[in-house]
Scaffold this motif. Sequence first.
Motif, PDB file in Angstrom:
ATOM      1  N   ASN A 256      54.859  19.737  55.354  1.00 47.62           N
ATOM      2  CA  ASN A 256      54.791  20.729  56.437  1.00 47.62           C
ATOM      3  C   ASN A 256      54.920  22.161  55.933  1.00 47.62           C
ATOM      4  OD1 ASN A 256      57.576  20.348  55.752  1.00 47.62           O
ATOM      5  ND2 ASN A 256      58.152  21.363  57.659  1.00 47.62           N
ATOM      6  N   GLN A 257      55.048  22.342  54.632  1.00 47.48           N
ATOM      7  CA  GLN A 257      55.237  23.682  54.090  1.00 47.48           C
ATOM      8  C   GLN A 257      53.934  24.266  53.544  1.00 47.48           C
ATOM      9  OE1 GLN A 257      58.494  22.791  51.263  1.00 47.48           O
ATOM     10  NE2 GLN A 257      59.753  24.241  52.432  1.00 47.48           N
ATOM     11  N   ILE A 258      53.867  25.587  53.574  1.00 43.14           N
ATOM     12  CA  ILE A 258      52.759  26.321  52.968  1.00 43.14           C
ATOM     13  C   ILE A 258      53.226  26.871  51.625  1.00 43.14           C
ATOM     14  CG2 ILE A 258      51.349  28.410  53.133  1.00 43.14           C
ATOM     15  CD1 ILE A 258      51.245  28.069  56.102  1.00 43.14           C
ATOM     16  N   THR A 259      52.494  26.558  50.571  1.00 46.33           N
ATOM     17  CA  THR A 259      52.792  27.112  49.259  1.00 46.33           C
ATOM     18  C   THR A 259      52.125  28.473  49.128  1.00 46.33           C
ATOM     19  OG1 THR A 259      52.973  24.927  48.232  1.00 46.33           O
ATOM     20  CG2 THR A 259      52.548  26.784  46.772  1.00 46.33           C
ATOM     21  N   ILE A 260      52.890  29.454  48.698  1.00 45.61           N
ATOM     22  CA  ILE A 260      52.380  30.819  48.540  1.00 45.61           C
ATOM     23  C   ILE A 260      52.732  31.326  47.142  1.00 45.61           C
ATOM     24  CG2 ILE A 260      52.482  33.208  49.362  1.00 45.61           C
ATOM     25  CD1 ILE A 260      53.224  32.186  52.099  1.00 45.61           C
ATOM     26  N   GLU A 261      51.755  31.898  46.464  1.00 46.72           N
ATOM     27  CA  GLU A 261      52.042  32.597  45.208  1.00 46.72           C
ATOM     28  C   GLU A 261      51.600  34.040  45.349  1.00 46.72           C
ATOM     29  OE1 GLU A 261      50.124  33.867  42.275  1.00 46.72           O
ATOM     30  OE2 GLU A 261      48.341  32.588  42.126  1.00 46.72           O
ATOM     31  N   LYS A 262      52.164  34.914  44.521  1.00 43.25           N
ATOM     32  CA  LYS A 262      51.767  36.314  44.562  1.00 43.25           C
ATOM     33  C   LYS A 262      51.534  36.838  43.153  1.00 43.25           C
ATOM     34  CE  LYS A 262      55.416  39.307  43.395  1.00 43.25           C
ATOM     35  NZ  LYS A 262      55.400  40.647  42.789  1.00 43.25           N
ATOM     36  N   THR A 263      50.407  37.498  42.981  1.00 33.74           N
ATOM     37  CA  THR A 263      50.102  38.189  41.733  1.00 33.74           C
ATOM     38  C   THR A 263      49.385  39.483  42.097  1.00 33.74           C
ATOM     39  OG1 THR A 263      49.888  36.106  40.500  1.00 33.74           O
ATOM     40  CG2 THR A 263      48.908  38.066  39.521  1.00 33.74           C
ATOM     41  N   PRO A 264      50.076  40.624  42.010  1.00 35.65           N
ATOM     42  CA  PRO A 264      49.467  41.884  42.426  1.00 35.65           C
ATOM     43  C   PRO A 264      48.180  42.234  41.685  1.00 35.65           C
ATOM     44  CG  PRO A 264      51.834  42.132  42.154  1.00 35.65           C
ATOM     45  CD  PRO A 264      51.484  40.783  41.611  1.00 35.65           C
ATOM     46  N   GLY A 265      48.040  41.725  40.460  1.00 34.33           N
ATOM     47  CA  GLY A 265      46.853  42.047  39.678  1.00 34.33           C
ATOM     48  C   GLY A 265      45.571  41.456  40.214  1.00 34.33           C
ATOM     49  N   TYR A 266      45.666  40.485  41.119  1.00 33.45           N
ATOM     50  CA  TYR A 266      44.452  39.868  41.641  1.00 33.45           C
ATOM     51  C   TYR A 266      43.572  40.870  42.390  1.00 33.45           C
ATOM     52  CZ  TYR A 266      46.495  35.207  40.761  1.00 33.45           C
ATOM     53  OH  TYR A 266      47.038  34.088  40.184  1.00 33.45           O
ATOM     54  N   PHE A 267      44.186  41.770  43.163  1.00 32.54           N
ATOM     55  CA  PHE A 267      43.398  42.659  44.022  1.00 32.54           C
ATOM     56  C   PHE A 267      42.437  43.514  43.224  1.00 32.54           C
ATOM     57  CE2 PHE A 267      43.131  46.690  46.617  1.00 32.54           C
ATOM     58  CZ  PHE A 267      42.243  46.176  47.548  1.00 32.54           C
ATOM     59  N   THR A 268      42.853  43.980  42.068  1.00 29.52           N
ATOM     60  CA  THR A 268      42.009  44.875  41.280  1.00 29.52           C
ATOM     61  C   THR A 268      41.196  44.137  40.218  1.00 29.52           C
ATOM     62  OG1 THR A 268      43.877  45.329  39.796  1.00 29.52           O
ATOM     63  CG2 THR A 268      43.534  46.851  41.640  1.00 29.52           C
ATOM     64  N   SER A 269      41.279  42.831  40.186  1.00 33.75           N
ATOM     65  CA  SER A 269      40.539  42.035  39.206  1.00 33.75           C
ATOM     66  C   SER A 269      39.102  41.817  39.671  1.00 33.75           C
ATOM     67  CB  SER A 269      41.227  40.683  39.006  1.00 33.75           C
ATOM     68  OG  SER A 269      40.380  39.779  38.321  1.00 33.75           O
ATOM     69  N   ALA A 270      38.161  42.008  38.770  1.00 28.92           N
ATOM     70  CA  ALA A 270      36.752  41.789  39.110  1.00 28.92           C
ATOM     71  C   ALA A 270      36.431  40.315  39.293  1.00 28.92           C
ATOM     72  CB  ALA A 270      35.863  42.391  38.017  1.00 28.92           C
ATOM     73  N   LEU A 271      37.203  39.439  38.641  1.00 31.76           N
ATOM     74  CA  LEU A 271      36.888  38.016  38.638  1.00 31.76           C
ATOM     75  C   LEU A 271      37.703  37.193  39.632  1.00 31.76           C
ATOM     76  CD1 LEU A 271      36.639  37.488  34.772  1.00 31.76           C
ATOM     77  CD2 LEU A 271      34.749  37.678  36.401  1.00 31.76           C
ATOM     78  N   ALA A 272      38.872  37.684  40.032  1.00 31.15           N
ATOM     79  CA  ALA A 272      39.764  36.891  40.871  1.00 31.15           C
ATOM     80  C   ALA A 272      39.145  36.433  42.192  1.00 31.15           C
ATOM     81  CB  ALA A 272      41.059  37.660  41.126  1.00 31.15           C
ATOM     82  N   PRO A 273      38.425  37.293  42.923  1.00 27.52           N
ATOM     83  CA  PRO A 273      37.876  36.821  44.209  1.00 27.52           C
ATOM     84  C   PRO A 273      36.966  35.605  44.074  1.00 27.52           C
ATOM     85  CG  PRO A 273      37.749  39.210  44.056  1.00 27.52           C
ATOM     86  CD  PRO A 273      38.147  38.715  42.693  1.00 27.52           C
ATOM     87  N   GLU A 274      36.045  35.663  43.128  1.00 24.47           N
ATOM     88  CA  GLU A 274      35.117  34.539  42.945  1.00 24.47           C
ATOM     89  C   GLU A 274      35.861  33.285  42.503  1.00 24.47           C
ATOM     90  OE1 GLU A 274      30.979  33.484  40.521  1.00 24.47           O
ATOM     91  OE2 GLU A 274      32.047  35.366  40.145  1.00 24.47           O
ATOM     92  N   ARG A 275      36.844  33.437  41.641  1.00 28.91           N
ATOM     93  CA  ARG A 275      37.585  32.283  41.139  1.00 28.91           C
ATOM     94  C   ARG A 275      38.446  31.648  42.228  1.00 28.91           C
ATOM     95  NH1 ARG A 275      39.493  34.771  35.222  1.00 28.91           N
ATOM     96  NH2 ARG A 275      37.544  34.284  34.125  1.00 28.91           N
ATOM     97  N   ILE A 276      39.080  32.476  43.038  1.00 26.38           N
ATOM     98  CA  ILE A 276      39.891  31.932  44.129  1.00 26.38           C
ATOM     99  C   ILE A 276      38.994  31.241  45.150  1.00 26.38           C
ATOM    100  CG2 ILE A 276      41.392  32.540  46.074  1.00 26.38           C
ATOM    101  CD1 ILE A 276      42.604  34.726  44.330  1.00 26.38           C
ATOM    102  N   CYS A 277      37.849  31.835  45.431  1.00 25.18           N
ATOM    103  CA  CYS A 277      36.899  31.236  46.371  1.00 25.18           C
ATOM    104  C   CYS A 277      36.418  29.882  45.867  1.00 25.18           C
ATOM    105  CB  CYS A 277      35.726  32.180  46.590  1.00 25.18           C
ATOM    106  SG  CYS A 277      34.554  31.628  47.854  1.00 25.18           S
ATOM    107  N   ALA A 278      36.215  29.768  44.563  1.00 25.55           N
ATOM    108  CA  ALA A 278      35.783  28.494  43.987  1.00 25.55           C
ATOM    109  C   ALA A 278      36.852  27.425  44.152  1.00 25.55           C
ATOM    110  CB  ALA A 278      35.434  28.676  42.512  1.00 25.55           C
ATOM    111  N   MET A 279      38.116  27.823  44.128  1.00 28.69           N
ATOM    112  CA  MET A 279      39.204  26.877  44.335  1.00 28.69           C
ATOM    113  C   MET A 279      39.307  26.467  45.796  1.00 28.69           C
ATOM    114  SD  MET A 279      43.349  27.340  43.842  1.00 28.69           S
ATOM    115  CE  MET A 279      43.468  28.439  45.272  1.00 28.69           C
ATOM    116  N   ASN A 280      39.246  27.446  46.687  1.00 25.39           N
ATOM    117  CA  ASN A 280      39.414  27.168  48.116  1.00 25.39           C
ATOM    118  C   ASN A 280      38.789  28.316  48.905  1.00 25.39           C
ATOM    119  OD1 ASN A 280      40.191  26.617  50.713  1.00 25.39           O
ATOM    120  ND2 ASN A 280      42.381  26.562  50.300  1.00 25.39           N
ATOM    121  N   SER A 281      37.610  28.080  49.430  1.00 26.06           N
ATOM    122  CA  SER A 281      36.887  29.145  50.137  1.00 26.06           C
ATOM    123  C   SER A 281      37.503  29.473  51.486  1.00 26.06           C
ATOM    124  CB  SER A 281      35.417  28.750  50.329  1.00 26.06           C
ATOM    125  OG  SER A 281      35.327  27.566  51.126  1.00 26.06           O
TER     126      SER A 281
END
Length: 310
Positions: free
Chosen positions: A116-141
């Motif tokens: 029943n829990q939501i797992t949350i992680e935080k990495t501030p560097g993701y927002f300014t990363s050119a690759l993070a959006p596509e990689r996160i989308c590939a994991m879970n769109s």
Amino acid sequence: MSYFLSFAFLFVVQIHGAPPEFLQEEFGIDPIELDSIQASNMSDVSTSPPPGTSKRAPQSIIIGVRKGGTRALLEMLDIHPEVAAAATEVHFFDWDENYAKGFEWYRDLMPYSYPNQITIEKTPGYFTSALAPERICAMNSSIKLLLILRDPTERVISDYTQVYFNRLENHKPVQAIENLLVRNGVLNMRYKAIQRSLYDVHIRNWLRHFPLEQIHIVDGDALIQDPLPELQKVENFLNLPPRIVSSNFYFNQTKGFYCIRSDGRERCLHESKGRPHPAVNNSVLQQLRAFLREHNRTFFRLVRRTFNWQ
């Protein structure tokens, strides 16, 4: 929930093999905070996971921004009984060497959580990363993303302040902020602190991979002034039952910001948070504000929302 944080983050540091100075200056990890993590109780290594729990990929990620209040947001969300908070600054989607280790490596860094829990992680560097959006989308769109932002000019100064104190503590030379902001009379666009505050540039990259409805923007300035309304919006966005209440917070007059009260305990963010900003030459400050103003207008248009930024 929160007792998983210290061990998991130390585990990440050990695996990365990154020296403390690198983590401090490049990724905003304060030396005292790092010392505290390293000195924490390591008994979790041999502790069996609670029955009925498992390690799962996050259903939500705090993607940034650096010096926007990601630590405060994570700690405050960790109050919620249906949130399992992972290690801070996992750097899976923005560090090529970590991404190459694969998804199972990433999931193993997540905390044990109940169904029943939501797992949350935080990495501030993701927002300014050119690759993070596509990689996160590939994991879970369909993942839900949390982006906490503050006045971009103040964020630049806060970014400088953190690096300034980190360098002092490591006996490294420091520069006045004006010397970093301006070169030959013009803004120094190579200064990373300025680049990180170009919110419109970075959000465009995320909107190429995620609809705006999957990105909830937390007002970092409002979170500092009055945490509860912002956290209630996050609860609603994540479809969590309302469990965070006003009694979970109290204003610490000495520190000058809100602290957390939960499970019979009181805790404040580390003393390295909320450091006083240096006085900045007014003409340089106005030059920075004027430059960021147009970027802010573009950002407001892209996210269909405005913020009270100077």
